[in-house]
Design a protein around this motif. Sequence first.
Motif, PDB file in Angstrom:
ATOM      1  N   ALA A 135      83.230  56.807  89.120  1.00 52.90           N
ATOM      2  CA  ALA A 135      82.143  55.844  89.331  1.00 52.90           C
ATOM      3  C   ALA A 135      81.217  56.298  90.458  1.00 52.90           C
ATOM      4  O   ALA A 135      80.187  55.692  90.683  1.00 52.90           O
ATOM      5  N   THR A 136      81.599  57.338  91.181  1.00 53.81           N
ATOM      6  CA  THR A 136      80.690  57.935  92.162  1.00 53.81           C
ATOM      7  C   THR A 136      79.974  59.134  91.555  1.00 53.81           C
ATOM      8  O   THR A 136      78.759  59.281  91.662  1.00 53.81           O
ATOM      9  N   VAL A 137      80.771  59.975  90.892  1.00 55.28           N
ATOM     10  CA  VAL A 137      80.219  61.221  90.356  1.00 55.28           C
ATOM     11  C   VAL A 137      79.164  60.937  89.276  1.00 55.28           C
ATOM     12  O   VAL A 137      78.088  61.545  89.273  1.00 55.28           O
ATOM     13  N   ILE A 138      79.462  59.976  88.388  1.00 55.77           N
ATOM     14  CA  ILE A 138      78.537  59.733  87.267  1.00 55.77           C
ATOM     15  C   ILE A 138      77.150  59.305  87.750  1.00 55.77           C
ATOM     16  O   ILE A 138      76.152  59.954  87.436  1.00 55.77           O
ATOM     17  N   PRO A 139      77.046  58.232  88.553  1.00 54.12           N
ATOM     18  CA  PRO A 139      75.679  57.829  88.938  1.00 54.12           C
ATOM     19  C   PRO A 139      74.971  58.846  89.826  1.00 54.12           C
ATOM     20  O   PRO A 139      73.754  58.977  89.746  1.00 54.12           O
ATOM     21  N   VAL A 140      75.714  59.561  90.673  1.00 53.03           N
ATOM     22  CA  VAL A 140      75.043  60.534  91.542  1.00 53.03           C
ATOM     23  C   VAL A 140      74.493  61.689  90.702  1.00 53.03           C
ATOM     24  O   VAL A 140      73.360  62.149  90.900  1.00 53.03           O
ATOM     25  N   THR A 141      75.285  62.144  89.719  1.00 53.97           N
ATOM     26  CA  THR A 141      74.833  63.248  88.875  1.00 53.97           C
ATOM     27  C   THR A 141      73.620  62.850  88.038  1.00 53.97           C
ATOM     28  O   THR A 141      72.572  63.510  88.065  1.00 53.97           O
ATOM     29  N   ILE A 142      73.781  61.738  87.323  1.00 59.63           N
ATOM     30  CA  ILE A 142      72.658  61.292  86.490  1.00 59.63           C
ATOM     31  C   ILE A 142      71.454  60.997  87.369  1.00 59.63           C
ATOM     32  O   ILE A 142      70.313  61.340  87.053  1.00 59.63           O
ATOM     33  N   GLY A 143      71.718  60.366  88.526  1.00 53.15           N
ATOM     34  CA  GLY A 143      70.643  60.012  89.446  1.00 53.15           C
ATOM     35  C   GLY A 143      69.881  61.238  89.918  1.00 53.15           C
ATOM     36  O   GLY A 143      68.649  61.212  90.027  1.00 53.15           O
ATOM     37  N   ALA A 144      70.605  62.339  90.182  1.00 57.29           N
ATOM     38  CA  ALA A 144      69.939  63.550  90.677  1.00 57.29           C
ATOM     39  C   ALA A 144      69.000  64.116  89.614  1.00 57.29           C
ATOM     40  O   ALA A 144      67.861  64.481  89.903  1.00 57.29           O
ATOM     41  N   PHE A 145      69.487  64.169  88.367  1.00 53.66           N
ATOM     42  CA  PHE A 145      68.624  64.671  87.293  1.00 53.66           C
ATOM     43  C   PHE A 145      67.388  63.783  87.127  1.00 53.66           C
ATOM     44  O   PHE A 145      66.260  64.256  87.049  1.00 53.66           O
ATOM     45  N   ALA A 146      67.650  62.468  87.109  1.00 51.73           N
ATOM     46  CA  ALA A 146      66.542  61.531  86.918  1.00 51.73           C
ATOM     47  C   ALA A 146      65.551  61.630  88.067  1.00 51.73           C
ATOM     48  O   ALA A 146      64.337  61.646  87.860  1.00 51.73           O
ATOM     49  N   ALA A 147      66.098  61.727  89.278  1.00 50.93           N
ATOM     50  CA  ALA A 147      65.236  61.776  90.456  1.00 50.93           C
ATOM     51  C   ALA A 147      64.344  63.015  90.422  1.00 50.93           C
ATOM     52  O   ALA A 147      63.170  62.962  90.790  1.00 50.93           O
ATOM     53  N   TYR A 148      64.885  64.139  89.955  1.00 49.11           N
ATOM     54  CA  TYR A 148      64.091  65.365  89.842  1.00 49.11           C
ATOM     55  C   TYR A 148      62.906  65.144  88.923  1.00 49.11           C
ATOM     56  O   TYR A 148      61.765  65.503  89.230  1.00 49.11           O
ATOM     57  N   SER A 149      63.195  64.500  87.791  1.00 52.41           N
ATOM     58  CA  SER A 149      62.090  64.292  86.846  1.00 52.41           C
ATOM     59  C   SER A 149      61.058  63.335  87.428  1.00 52.41           C
ATOM     60  O   SER A 149      59.863  63.551  87.280  1.00 52.41           O
ATOM     61  N   PHE A 150      61.524  62.309  88.128  1.00 48.31           N
ATOM     62  CA  PHE A 150      60.566  61.378  88.723  1.00 48.31           C
ATOM     63  C   PHE A 150      59.757  62.056  89.820  1.00 48.31           C
ATOM     64  O   PHE A 150      58.581  61.768  90.016  1.00 48.31           O
ATOM     65  N   ALA A 151      60.412  62.940  90.559  1.00 47.51           N
ATOM     66  CA  ALA A 151      59.732  63.528  91.712  1.00 47.51           C
ATOM     67  C   ALA A 151      58.814  64.675  91.314  1.00 47.51           C
ATOM     68  O   ALA A 151      57.726  64.817  91.863  1.00 47.51           O
ATOM     69  N   TRP A 152      59.204  65.510  90.366  1.00 47.29           N
ATOM     70  CA  TRP A 152      58.479  66.754  90.158  1.00 47.29           C
ATOM     71  C   TRP A 152      58.033  67.042  88.737  1.00 47.29           C
ATOM     72  O   TRP A 152      57.459  68.090  88.479  1.00 47.29           O
ATOM     73  N   MET A 153      58.343  66.163  87.784  1.00 45.96           N
ATOM     74  CA  MET A 153      57.871  66.444  86.428  1.00 45.96           C
ATOM     75  C   MET A 153      56.841  65.398  86.048  1.00 45.96           C
ATOM     76  O   MET A 153      56.897  64.267  86.504  1.00 45.96           O
ATOM     77  N   LYS A 154      55.910  65.827  85.215  1.00 46.23           N
ATOM     78  CA  LYS A 154      54.874  64.884  84.798  1.00 46.23           C
ATOM     79  C   LYS A 154      55.210  64.369  83.414  1.00 46.23           C
ATOM     80  O   LYS A 154      55.437  65.141  82.498  1.00 46.23           O
ATOM     81  N   PHE A 155      55.280  63.058  83.259  1.00 44.24           N
ATOM     82  CA  PHE A 155      55.429  62.478  81.929  1.00 44.24           C
ATOM     83  C   PHE A 155      54.731  61.126  81.912  1.00 44.24           C
ATOM     84  O   PHE A 155      54.505  60.529  82.970  1.00 44.24           O
ATOM     85  N   PRO A 156      54.386  60.645  80.730  1.00 41.37           N
ATOM     86  CA  PRO A 156      53.601  59.414  80.671  1.00 41.37           C
ATOM     87  C   PRO A 156      54.349  58.241  81.307  1.00 41.37           C
ATOM     88  O   PRO A 156      55.560  58.153  81.214  1.00 41.37           O
ATOM     89  N   ALA A 157      53.619  57.378  81.963  1.00 42.77           N
ATOM     90  CA  ALA A 157      54.137  56.136  82.551  1.00 42.77           C
ATOM     91  C   ALA A 157      55.204  56.389  83.606  1.00 42.77           C
ATOM     92  O   ALA A 157      56.031  55.538  83.878  1.00 42.77           O
ATOM     93  N   ARG A 158      55.172  57.585  84.196  1.00 43.80           N
ATOM     94  CA  ARG A 158      56.203  57.927  85.172  1.00 43.80           C
ATOM     95  C   ARG A 158      56.271  56.907  86.307  1.00 43.80           C
ATOM     96  O   ARG A 158      57.336  56.408  86.642  1.00 43.80           O
ATOM     97  N   ASN A 159      55.105  56.569  86.861  1.00 50.94           N
ATOM     98  CA  ASN A 159      55.105  55.662  88.006  1.00 50.94           C
ATOM     99  C   ASN A 159      55.535  54.253  87.631  1.00 50.94           C
ATOM    100  O   ASN A 159      56.178  53.565  88.412  1.00 50.94           O
ATOM    101  N   TRP A 160      55.174  53.842  86.401  1.00 50.58           N
ATOM    102  CA  TRP A 160      55.565  52.503  85.973  1.00 50.58           C
ATOM    103  C   TRP A 160      57.069  52.419  85.786  1.00 50.58           C
ATOM    104  O   TRP A 160      57.693  51.432  86.144  1.00 50.58           O
ATOM    105  N   ILE A 161      57.635  53.457  85.194  1.00 45.56           N
ATOM    106  CA  ILE A 161      59.086  53.439  84.999  1.00 45.56           C
ATOM    107  C   ILE A 161      59.794  53.429  86.350  1.00 45.56           C
ATOM    108  O   ILE A 161      60.764  52.706  86.567  1.00 45.56           O
ATOM    109  N   PHE A 162      59.252  54.214  87.277  1.00 41.42           N
ATOM    110  CA  PHE A 162      59.857  54.266  88.607  1.00 41.42           C
ATOM    111  C   PHE A 162      59.768  52.900  89.277  1.00 41.42           C
ATOM    112  O   PHE A 162      60.717  52.445  89.915  1.00 41.42           O
TER     113      PHE A 162
END
Lengths: 352, 310
Positions: B101-128
């Motif tokens: 329950a620690t490893v799962i959210p941190v891992t998924i969170g890291a991938f998601a955070a990368y996309s939010f921080a450095w990848m461009k996709f539609p509605a990125r800011n709204w989803i964030f």
Amino acid sequence: MAAVTYDHVVKRYTADVTVVKDLNVDIKDKEFMVLVGPSGCGKSTALRMLAGLESITEGQIRIGDRVVNNVAAKDRDIAMVFQSYALYPHMSVYDNMAFPLQMQHMKKEEMDKRVRNASKILGLDPFLKRKPRALSGGQRQRVALGRAIVRSPKVFLLDEPLSNLDAKLRGQTRIELQKLHRELETTFIYVTHDQVEAMTMGDRIAIMNAGILQQVGTPGDVYDHPANLFVAGFIGTPTMNFVPVTTSDSTAKASGFEAKLPKSVPAGKGTLGFRPEALTDRPSADGSNLQMKVDVVERLGSDQYLYGQVGSDQVTARVDPRMKVAPGDTAQLGLDTRSIHLFDAESEAAFF
Amino acid sequence: MTVAAAAQPTTVAARFSPGWITQLLQRYILHIVVIGLTVGWMLPTIGLLVSSFRPFALTKTSGWWTALTPLQFTFQNYTDVLGQSNLGQAFFNSFMVSVPATVIPVTIGAFAAYSFAWMKFPARNWIFLALVGLLAVPLQLTFVPVLSFYVNTLHWTTSDLEATGIPGLPWVPLWLAHAGYGLPFSIYLLANFFRALPSDLFESAEIDGAGTLTVFFRIILPLSVPALASLVIFQFLWVWNDLLVALIYVGGAPEVAPLTVNLADLTTSLGQGSNLLTSAAFFSMVVPLIVFLSLQRYFVRGILAGSVKG
């Protein structure tokens, strides 16, 4: 090794924000080309489009014969040195330099050979195991160069690589970069806002302002034959003197003096430009003399700068240091009319 | 000589100057405030520790600060807690819940955070923005819908521990629940951290030929160790100390219940066995303490030093 061509390149962010307007430059193979201009003039954007970090709105960029508009940055066979160096802080100097080669899945031995070679050229051997934070600014800068060298790219891109160094180191590095350019025999494209760097390093200089290319030429060219008022004012320190004049035939009449023009121009208004060193303490042969009410005298040993008023215009003169002048004096100066420039009042383009 | 003579009056003057007083105040007042806050914060914990070693009868009649007069210590509370038959199972359960329950959210969170921080996709800011909004949703609000989804749709019930379809892993519902509750904060924290990394590094890596995943694993993750370590501590502590979520989703079944449920069962609703809670609290504190102390060294300041400044 390759030539680089900007062919009608435009960069537009939104409909009314255009940062690079119709840029056309041919950079020859193995040339050291400097893009220079004030900040916000589009020079960095031009470089980043070539690097593949920015998309190209219109036109073509070619490296060699290959159009690279839609080629990914990593496949363009270029290397870039960033103003901030952009070293990977958690990797040693060796790993920093090896990183681009690892990305190419190069064999270990070949990689090692290349990194050691680059490290030898740049004098980084004692620091290979260190992390970037344990290096001085100059050493970091050389690591950034090393990371570019190891790839033996077709084109080197340098984005203000010297601006984080102190003045003394900057002078040294300028010379080292020129040596490096000779040794590597590769095309260098160098972006800077510093016209001294541009003048001292470039085989040719491309001067940009407000997204528009103003002039391309050798340092001598742009210094002696500026294409317009902007280039004339941008290149050279202290800056060229600009005096509003009224022209008729081959004389230009300013508020405080008259100058003989080397060729006749249509009558009208214009701007007369002459560099501080065009003024001397000897009277001019053709009678283009002027009296300067001196406000400030700066003695630099090798030179003497006089700042003062001629008529109602502010003028700077660079004269023989042995000339005796004190603030408040009126100095008799001669204008060497062989090196004066005249600019159109409207278009600011140079007549000569 | 002249220099020394001139220097003396200045030092005397300096000793009585307001600057010196300000400096003294700054240094000592800061320390006093920090120490005061620390002591105030720790006092209840110290009281709990002292009480856990006192006989039950004494704790009912006098405060823990009188523990030294008369000095009466006992390990009875600890032996009682440790003597429970299913303590080992509960301890094991706690690990089986907390680690994934620690490893799962941190891992998924890291991938998601990368996309939010450095990848461009539609509605990125709204989803964030929506994600940040989720931080404000109290988790109690989710119990009924999530539980009814588990039970009615997936047919995972506490009476059938193998119902998840994965034999031997009856904790799956808890993992998913904790991952869900932990993700918004994981993503938010990591995305902010990733965003603060200098963009030159990524551009340089891009030119050097690194793809998205390479940048993530070779550059972002190594540079984000402090953020990841703090996130792991947060999430682990939260899951380890959680009673409510465990009670709701896996109930009191001793085969799955973590330590917190087990310890809570020590006391009856009438307050019987409340003496054991003091020692139980300290016993359950051991693991989080180890986690914290072992990750502490990763909070290195200035890990980015030397990367992009002259």
